[in-house]
Motif scaffolding. Structure first.
Motif, PDB file in Angstrom:
ATOM      1  N   LYS A 146       0.919  -0.987   0.088  1.00  0.00           N
ATOM      2  CA  LYS A 146       0.326   0.113   0.038  1.00  0.00           C
ATOM      3  C   LYS A 146       0.733   0.711   0.305  1.00  0.00           C
ATOM      4  O   LYS A 146       1.750   1.645   0.972  1.00  0.00           O
ATOM      5  N   LEU A 147       0.904   1.744  -0.824  1.00  0.00           N
ATOM      6  CA  LEU A 147       1.171   3.593  -0.691  1.00  0.00           C
ATOM      7  C   LEU A 147       0.407   4.578  -0.196  1.00  0.00           C
ATOM      8  O   LEU A 147      -0.787   4.143   0.192  1.00  0.00           O
ATOM      9  N   LYS A 148       1.294   5.317   0.065  1.00  0.00           N
ATOM     10  CA  LYS A 148       0.798   7.012   0.861  1.00  0.00           C
ATOM     11  C   LYS A 148       0.042   7.313  -0.166  1.00  0.00           C
ATOM     12  O   LYS A 148       0.750   7.495  -1.486  1.00  0.00           O
ATOM     13  N   ASP A 149      -1.141   8.294  -0.316  1.00  0.00           N
ATOM     14  CA  ASP A 149      -1.748   9.181  -1.096  1.00  0.00           C
ATOM     15  C   ASP A 149      -0.929  10.117  -1.962  1.00  0.00           C
ATOM     16  O   ASP A 149      -0.570  10.969  -0.762  1.00  0.00           O
ATOM     17  N   THR A 150      -0.338  10.170  -2.728  1.00  0.00           N
ATOM     18  CA  THR A 150       0.366  11.350  -3.278  1.00  0.00           C
ATOM     19  C   THR A 150      -0.490  11.689  -4.728  1.00  0.00           C
ATOM     20  O   THR A 150       0.318  13.110  -5.694  1.00  0.00           O
ATOM     21  N   GLY A 151      -1.261  11.690  -5.050  1.00  0.00           N
ATOM     22  CA  GLY A 151      -2.106  12.228  -5.685  1.00  0.00           C
ATOM     23  C   GLY A 151      -1.825  11.798  -6.807  1.00  0.00           C
ATOM     24  O   GLY A 151      -2.776  10.712  -6.754  1.00  0.00           O
ATOM     25  N   ASN A 152      -1.879  12.594  -7.950  1.00  0.00           N
ATOM     26  CA  ASN A 152      -1.938  11.632  -9.531  1.00  0.00           C
ATOM     27  C   ASN A 152      -0.803  11.033  -9.844  1.00  0.00           C
ATOM     28  O   ASN A 152       0.065  11.512  -9.725  1.00  0.00           O
ATOM     29  N   ALA A 153      -1.414   9.510 -10.022  1.00  0.00           N
ATOM     30  CA  ALA A 153      -0.013   8.660 -10.033  1.00  0.00           C
ATOM     31  C   ALA A 153       0.259   8.699 -11.364  1.00  0.00           C
ATOM     32  O   ALA A 153       1.652   8.736 -11.013  1.00  0.00           O
ATOM     33  N   VAL A 154       0.076   9.964 -12.404  1.00  0.00           N
ATOM     34  CA  VAL A 154       1.002  10.185 -13.700  1.00  0.00           C
ATOM     35  C   VAL A 154       1.853  11.425 -13.430  1.00  0.00           C
ATOM     36  O   VAL A 154       3.157  10.867 -13.217  1.00  0.00           O
ATOM     37  N   THR A 155       1.549  12.152 -12.760  1.00  0.00           N
ATOM     38  CA  THR A 155       2.425  13.381 -12.955  1.00  0.00           C
ATOM     39  C   THR A 155       2.784  13.466 -10.698  1.00  0.00           C
ATOM     40  O   THR A 155       4.210  13.737 -10.918  1.00  0.00           O
ATOM     41  N   THR A 156       2.812  12.228 -10.594  1.00  0.00           N
ATOM     42  CA  THR A 156       3.794  12.645  -9.013  1.00  0.00           C
ATOM     43  C   THR A 156       4.331  10.806  -8.689  1.00  0.00           C
ATOM     44  O   THR A 156       3.436  10.366  -8.532  1.00  0.00           O
ATOM     45  N   LEU A 157       5.429  10.998  -9.230  1.00  0.00           N
ATOM     46  CA  LEU A 157       5.884   9.520  -9.158  1.00  0.00           C
ATOM     47  C   LEU A 157       6.561   9.138  -7.435  1.00  0.00           C
ATOM     48  O   LEU A 157       6.474  10.277  -6.964  1.00  0.00           O
ATOM     49  N   VAL A 158       6.557   7.777  -7.649  1.00  0.00           N
ATOM     50  CA  VAL A 158       6.449   6.860  -6.135  1.00  0.00           C
ATOM     51  C   VAL A 158       8.281   6.614  -6.206  1.00  0.00           C
ATOM     52  O   VAL A 158       8.236   6.073  -7.043  1.00  0.00           O
ATOM     53  N   THR A 159       7.850   6.429  -5.109  1.00  0.00           N
ATOM     54  CA  THR A 159       9.373   5.406  -5.307  1.00  0.00           C
ATOM     55  C   THR A 159       9.369   4.331  -3.313  1.00  0.00           C
ATOM     56  O   THR A 159       7.916   4.831  -2.987  1.00  0.00           O
ATOM     57  N   PRO A 160       9.652   3.685  -3.319  1.00  0.00           N
ATOM     58  CA  PRO A 160       9.629   2.863  -2.849  1.00  0.00           C
ATOM     59  C   PRO A 160      10.163   3.506  -1.479  1.00  0.00           C
ATOM     60  O   PRO A 160       8.655   2.822  -0.466  1.00  0.00           O
ATOM     61  N   GLU A 161       9.802   4.514  -0.696  1.00  0.00           N
ATOM     62  CA  GLU A 161       9.965   5.304   0.156  1.00  0.00           C
ATOM     63  C   GLU A 161       8.522   5.222   0.897  1.00  0.00           C
ATOM     64  O   GLU A 161       8.109   6.250   1.850  1.00  0.00           O
ATOM     65  N   ASP A 162       7.623   5.961  -0.925  1.00  0.00           N
ATOM     66  CA  ASP A 162       6.353   6.360  -0.152  1.00  0.00           C
ATOM     67  C   ASP A 162       5.306   4.514   0.285  1.00  0.00           C
ATOM     68  O   ASP A 162       3.999   4.454   0.418  1.00  0.00           O
ATOM     69  N   ILE A 163       6.468   3.689   0.126  1.00  0.00           N
ATOM     70  CA  ILE A 163       5.410   2.410   1.220  1.00  0.00           C
ATOM     71  C   ILE A 163       4.788   2.375   1.996  1.00  0.00           C
ATOM     72  O   ILE A 163       5.849   2.758   2.897  1.00  0.00           O
TER      73      ILE A 163
END
Length: 268
Positions: A146-163
């Motif tokens: 499960k990832l933290k909510d960072t908004g738009n999945a395309v424009t806001t990229l996530v990394t393993p730190e966001d798990i």
């Protein structure tokens, strides 16, 4: 007056034909499925002279070739990757067409379903920022993390730190995208781009333990060129061919759900 218009139209048609035949359109593409699709376009539209430059796994960056003028277009990437490349290279490119979607897939030589992932399992993912983020969202969609909510999945990229939730303590192993199929024996599972899966002999629609949905998928593969070439008659004709019903049918029949024409998806 009618004769004058007729002569003008005839002259315009001749100019377009001469432009199409003036020089081959040099286009960099991954071997599968991109170059195969381009070869089909060449077959159905022989007037359009294509010089297809197949890119081997890794090595030269097709966007660097495009920026330097060594090719006139490329066909291999989706929009988030292109935007990341524009920042990295300090260049601006132009999208001439959205062609197809290659759903990202999760594969394994060791387990038969994602429910079988062991505690502390290692999962290989692409190491470039857009596809890393895309892979983590796929793992979330399949209930692995499960990832933290960072908004738009395309424009806001996530990394393993966001798990924020990782019940099986999955280890994320970042590898260069073209090398991931070779790592399948060394990890419990791997997330592989569609083109590299096909090149490795995998059939995404059949072999993937989990496959990205094509509905409203923002990762359509693009025909990309330089801004000064976006109105080149050769680019316009190639874009028209690549998005035609005839090419969509070819993609459907040849790849059987592993590659999906944008026209046949619910892409926004």
């Amino acid at each position: 007056m009618i004769k004058s218009v007729a002569f003008t139209l005839a002259g315009l048609s001749l100019l377009i034909a001469q432009t199409l035949h003036a020089a081959p359109l040099r286009i960099a593409a991954d071997p599968i499925p991109h170059a195969e699709i381009l070869e089909y376009v060449q077959k159905i539209d022989p007037q359009l002279d294509l010089k297809i430059v197949e890119m081997s796994s890794g090595g030269i960056n097709p966007n660097e070739l495009l920026a330097s003028g060594d090719v006139d277009a490329n066909y291999f990437q989706h929009l988030p990757y292109l935007k990341d490349q524009e920042k990295a290279l300090g260049k601006t490119f132009s999208v001439a067409a959205e062609v197809h979607i290659e759903p990202l897939g999760i594969y394994s030589h060791k387990i038969k379903s994602l429910a079988d992932l062991p505690e502390g399992a290692s999962i290989a993912v692409p190491n470039n920022a857009p596809n890393l983020s895309r892979s983590l969202h796929l793992l979330q969609d399949k209930g692995v993390i499960k990832l933290k909510d960072t908004g738009n999945a395309v424009t806001t990229l996530v990394t393993p730190e966001d798990i924020v939730d990782n019940p099986k303590k999955i280890k994320i192993v970042q590898i260069e995208s073209p090398q991931i199929p070779r790592a399948l024996d060394d990890v419990d599972a791997a997330i592989i781009n569609g083109n590299y899966a096909l090149e490795a002999g995998l059939v995404p629609a059949k072999d993937a333990l989990g496959l990205e949905s094509a509905d409203h998928n923002p990762y359509a593969n693009l025909l990309v060129t330089r801004p000064e070439l976006v109105k080149d008659p050769r680019i316009i004709q190639l874009a028209k061919d690549l998005t035609s019903p005839q090419v969509a049918k070819f993609i459907q029949e040849k790849y059987n759900g592993s590659v999906i024409p944008v026209a046949n998806s619910q892409h926004d």
